[in-house]
Design a protein around this motif. Structure first.
Motif, PDB file in Angstrom:
ATOM      1  N   PHE A  11      -6.338   5.860   6.947  1.00 38.72           N
ATOM      2  CA  PHE A  11      -5.315   7.131   7.409  1.00 38.72           C
ATOM      3  C   PHE A  11      -6.076   8.075   8.131  1.00 38.72           C
ATOM      4  O   PHE A  11      -5.548   8.475   9.109  1.00 38.72           O
ATOM      5  N   THR A  12      -7.371   8.145   7.901  1.00 35.53           N
ATOM      6  CA  THR A  12      -8.007   9.404   8.606  1.00 35.53           C
ATOM      7  C   THR A  12      -8.237   8.728  10.107  1.00 35.53           C
ATOM      8  O   THR A  12      -8.231   9.486  10.913  1.00 35.53           O
TER       9      THR A  12
ATOM     10  N   ARG B 253      -8.195  16.532   8.823  1.00 31.56           N
ATOM     11  CA  ARG B 253      -7.154  15.458   8.417  1.00 31.56           C
ATOM     12  C   ARG B 253      -7.840  14.411   7.525  1.00 31.56           C
ATOM     13  O   ARG B 253      -7.087  13.855   6.677  1.00 31.56           O
ATOM     14  N   ALA B 254      -9.451  14.561   7.675  1.00 32.39           N
ATOM     15  CA  ALA B 254      -9.904  13.653   6.557  1.00 32.39           C
ATOM     16  C   ALA B 254      -9.642  14.200   5.070  1.00 32.39           C
ATOM     17  O   ALA B 254      -9.412  13.318   3.966  1.00 32.39           O
TER      18      ALA B 254
ATOM     19  N   VAL C  26       4.778   8.317   7.102  1.00 29.58           N
ATOM     20  CA  VAL C  26       4.456   9.031   8.236  1.00 29.58           C
ATOM     21  C   VAL C  26       2.976   8.607   8.608  1.00 29.58           C
ATOM     22  O   VAL C  26       2.912   8.334   9.741  1.00 29.58           O
ATOM     23  N   MET C  27       2.243   8.688   7.498  1.00 27.42           N
ATOM     24  CA  MET C  27       0.813   8.467   7.897  1.00 27.42           C
ATOM     25  C   MET C  27       0.553   7.027   8.298  1.00 27.42           C
ATOM     26  O   MET C  27      -0.222   6.493   9.237  1.00 27.42           O
TER      27      MET C  27
ATOM     28  N   PHE D  30      -7.051  16.049   4.055  1.00 28.13           N
ATOM     29  CA  PHE D  30      -5.617  15.843   3.948  1.00 28.13           C
ATOM     30  C   PHE D  30      -5.339  14.457   3.540  1.00 28.13           C
ATOM     31  O   PHE D  30      -4.777  14.192   2.261  1.00 28.13           O
ATOM     32  N   CYS D  31      -6.131  13.336   4.115  1.00 27.05           N
ATOM     33  CA  CYS D  31      -5.596  11.882   3.814  1.00 27.05           C
ATOM     34  C   CYS D  31      -6.453  11.723   2.373  1.00 27.05           C
ATOM     35  O   CYS D  31      -5.873  10.917   1.635  1.00 27.05           O
ATOM     36  N   LEU D  32      -7.612  12.192   2.075  1.00 26.62           N
ATOM     37  CA  LEU D  32      -8.153  11.898   0.764  1.00 26.62           C
ATOM     38  C   LEU D  32      -7.460  12.777  -0.489  1.00 26.62           C
ATOM     39  O   LEU D  32      -6.890  12.126  -1.444  1.00 26.62           O
ATOM     40  N   PHE D  33      -6.696  13.724  -0.093  1.00 18.34           N
ATOM     41  CA  PHE D  33      -5.888  14.555  -1.056  1.00 18.34           C
ATOM     42  C   PHE D  33      -4.612  13.835  -1.464  1.00 18.34           C
ATOM     43  O   PHE D  33      -4.323  13.711  -2.524  1.00 18.34           O
TER      44      PHE D  33
END
Length: 138
Positions: free
Chosen positions: A114-115, A14-15, A60-61, A17-20
């Motif tokens: 977000f993470t 998840r981290a 969504v996030m 993904f959020c960074l990306f």
């Protein structure tokens, strides 16, 4: 306690993904969605579709983060990110206003918020056995 074994793969994924997502939208290197859009009108429909997809993902996030953490939780995570960032700057001897340090720190803090929003329910369920549900009859 939950009987399932806890591992950090869900949190790390998840981290990442959020960074990306955050750094794909904008980053100071010049290779981001914002830079791509500002480069000209070629590939207009692809840029529009990509922008719409990124907007939906961000909405969504954000909705998940606000729903799980609330405004106070977001402020708490921002304060934690600022504290960690300032500690890292102090330990490395870097300067806050040198180059893109402040911008990268702000983007990393947004990814951290977000993470935290995406991971809170996961961690709470795995470590405490408590499940979070959303009331759909609001």
């Amino acid at each position: 306690m939950n009987a399932e074994r806890f591992d950090w793969r869900g949190v790390v994924s998840r981290a990442l993904f959020c960074l990306f997502i955050v750094f794909a939208i904008y980053n100071p290197s010049g290779t981001s969605f914002v830079h791509w859009v500002l480069s000209g009108f070629d590939w207009f429909w692809v840029k529009l579709a990509t922008g719409a997809a990124l907007a939906v993902i961000c909405m969504v996030m954000w909705r998940t983060t606000i729903g799980v953490l609330g405004a106070r939780g977001v402020l708490l995570v921002v304060a934690f990110c600022i504290g960690m960032g300032m500690t890292g700057l102090h330990l490395t001897g870097s300067r806050l206003l040198a180059g893109d340090t402040l911008l990268i720190g702000a983007l990393a803090s947004l990814a951290g918020v977000f993470t935290a929003g995406l991971c809170y329910s996961h961690l709470h369920h795995r470590l405490g056995g408590i499940s979070h549900t959303e009331d759909l009859n609001k």
